[in-house]
Structures are given as structure tokens and as C-alpha cells.
Design a protein around this motif. Structure first.
Motif, mmCIF file in Angstrom:
data_model
loop_
_atom_site.group_PDB
_atom_site.id
_atom_site.type_symbol
_atom_site.label_atom_id
_atom_site.label_comp_id
_atom_site.label_asym_id
_atom_site.label_seq_id
_atom_site.Cartn_x
_atom_site.Cartn_y
_atom_site.Cartn_z
ATOM 1 N N ALA A 42 -23.907 -8.952 13.364
ATOM 2 C CA ALA A 42 -24.987 -8.756 14.327
ATOM 3 C C ALA A 42 -25.936 -7.718 13.736
ATOM 4 O O ALA A 42 -25.494 -6.706 13.202
ATOM 5 N N ASN A 73 -21.867 -0.769 11.352
ATOM 6 C CA ASN A 73 -21.561 -1.781 12.362
ATOM 7 C C ASN A 73 -20.116 -2.243 12.199
ATOM 8 O O ASN A 73 -19.662 -2.489 11.090
ATOM 9 N N VAL A 75 -17.384 -5.088 13.453
ATOM 10 C CA VAL A 75 -17.070 -6.345 14.127
ATOM 11 C C VAL A 75 -15.562 -6.433 14.250
ATOM 12 O O VAL A 75 -14.852 -6.448 13.253
ATOM 13 N N THR A 81 -15.417 -7.742 19.948
ATOM 14 C CA THR A 81 -16.403 -6.691 20.202
ATOM 15 C C THR A 81 -17.171 -6.380 18.927
ATOM 16 O O THR A 81 -16.674 -6.578 17.815
ATOM 17 N N ILE A 82 -18.381 -5.876 19.118
ATOM 18 C CA ILE A 82 -19.190 -5.392 18.008
ATOM 19 C C ILE A 82 -19.779 -4.060 18.435
ATOM 20 O O ILE A 82 -20.331 -3.937 19.529
ATOM 21 N N ARG A 83 -19.641 -3.071 17.565
ATOM 22 C CA ARG A 83 -20.229 -1.756 17.804
ATOM 23 C C ARG A 83 -21.310 -1.548 16.760
ATOM 24 O O ARG A 83 -21.045 -1.545 15.563
ATOM 25 N N ILE A 97 -31.930 -8.553 18.707
ATOM 26 C CA ILE A 97 -30.647 -8.728 18.025
ATOM 27 C C ILE A 97 -30.577 -10.142 17.458
ATOM 28 O O ILE A 97 -31.101 -11.089 18.040
ATOM 29 N N PHE A 99 -27.655 -12.798 15.486
ATOM 30 C CA PHE A 99 -26.239 -13.020 15.206
ATOM 31 C C PHE A 99 -26.072 -14.009 14.070
ATOM 32 O O PHE A 99 -26.841 -14.958 13.938
ATOM 33 N N TRP A 140 -18.013 -12.154 23.916
ATOM 34 C CA TRP A 140 -18.136 -11.053 22.968
ATOM 35 C C TRP A 140 -18.927 -9.939 23.631
ATOM 36 O O TRP A 140 -19.959 -10.182 24.254
ATOM 37 N N ILE A 142 -21.058 -6.446 23.095
ATOM 38 C CA ILE A 142 -21.845 -5.731 22.099
ATOM 39 C C ILE A 142 -22.143 -4.334 22.628
ATOM 40 O O ILE A 142 -22.721 -4.186 23.701
#
Length: 148
Positions: A42, A73, A75, A81-83, A97, A99, A140, A142
Motif C-alpha cells: 500500500a 510500512n 504488511v 493489517t497494514i501500518r 492510497i 494498493f 483489511w 489500514i
């Protein structure tokens, strides 16, 4: 008589041509692709105004797509989840954003902004539902933050 035979022949050819279109087609079996409801990356971006002369008499104004995500980032495929951490001072109200994924489609949930559109990402987290070709659905989450 020859004209009548030609008309019969032409009618027969037309019937055969149109009946071939009525045959059932072979459908693709989407289940063979398995569960692909995963996001691989992402990226956050913003648009910066750019002005160039470009050899014309007047300045040409446009917008440049600028990546604002940092390399930190994370994943997490297991937790879905994505931080994402943006550069210090980033205005989260004017970003978009993108993907990278193998899913059949991604649908924003609960008011999350659509991917590819500049929007307000300041009030997260955001949930996106991915649909896999085999029918698997996976939500998911984010999380977006600004580096201190």
C-alpha cells in the motif's frame, strides 16, 4: 429455380451461423485460483502542483503524483493489517492510497476513502474488503500515522 435454390442455401447458411452463437460457452472456473484476498503493498501519495515553461509562451500548470509513504510500512498478512507511516508534517486530509494486490476487487467499508482518490485519511483506521476469485472475502485494516 436456381434463385429458389440459392435462397434455400442462403437461409440454411444463416441458420447455421446464428445457431452457432447459441451454443453454451465454457465458463472460467474462478475457484482454481484459490484464496488471493491479500494486499501485497500500500502506498500513500499526494498531488503537487507543477509549473513548467515546456517551450511554450505561457507556463503550463499540472499535477505530479508524489509518493509520501516511508520505508517503514508493515504488511501483516496473517492479521490482514497494514501500518503506514508518512513523512513528518504530512497533511493526512489531502492524500490518496494505492494498493498492489491479487484480489478480484477491493471495496472500501464504513466510509473509507476509495483507492486512487485524494481524500481525508486523518480519521482512521480504514477497512477495505477484498474479494478473491474463489469467493473468499477478507477485511483489511489500514492504520496511517505521521512520523514524529
Amino acid at each position: 429455380m436456381k434463385l429458389k435454390n440459392r435462397l434455400y442455401f442462403l437461409t440454411l447458411i444463416l441458420l447455421l451461423a446464428f445457431s452457432s452463437c447459441m451454443k453454451p460457452r465454457v465458463e472460467l472456473d474462478d475457484t482454481m485460483w484459490g484464496d488471493n484476498a491479500f494486499i501485497t503493498t500500500a502506498v500513500l501519495f499526494r498531488y503537487d502542483e507543477v509549473k513548467n515553461q515546456l517551450g511554450y509562451n505561457e507556463v503550463v500548470t499540472g499535477y505530479q503524483n508524489v509518493n509520501i509513504s516511508t520505508s517503514s510500512n508493515v504488511v501483516d498478512k496473517d492479521q490482514a493489517t497494514i501500518r503506514i507511516v508518512t513523512a513528518k508534517g504530512t497533511d493526512l486530509t489531502k492524500i490518496g492510497i494505492r494498493f498492489s494486490h491479487y484480489a478480484k476487487k477491493i471495496v472500501p467499508q464504513n466510509g473509507a476513502p476509495a483507492a486512487g482518490i485524494v481524500a481525508d485519511f486523518s480519521k482512521g483506521p480504514f477497512v477495505y474488503r477484498l474479494y478473491s476469485a474463489d469467493g473468499t472475502e477478507r477485511d483489511w485494516t489500514i492504520y496511517i500515522s505521521v512520523a514524529p
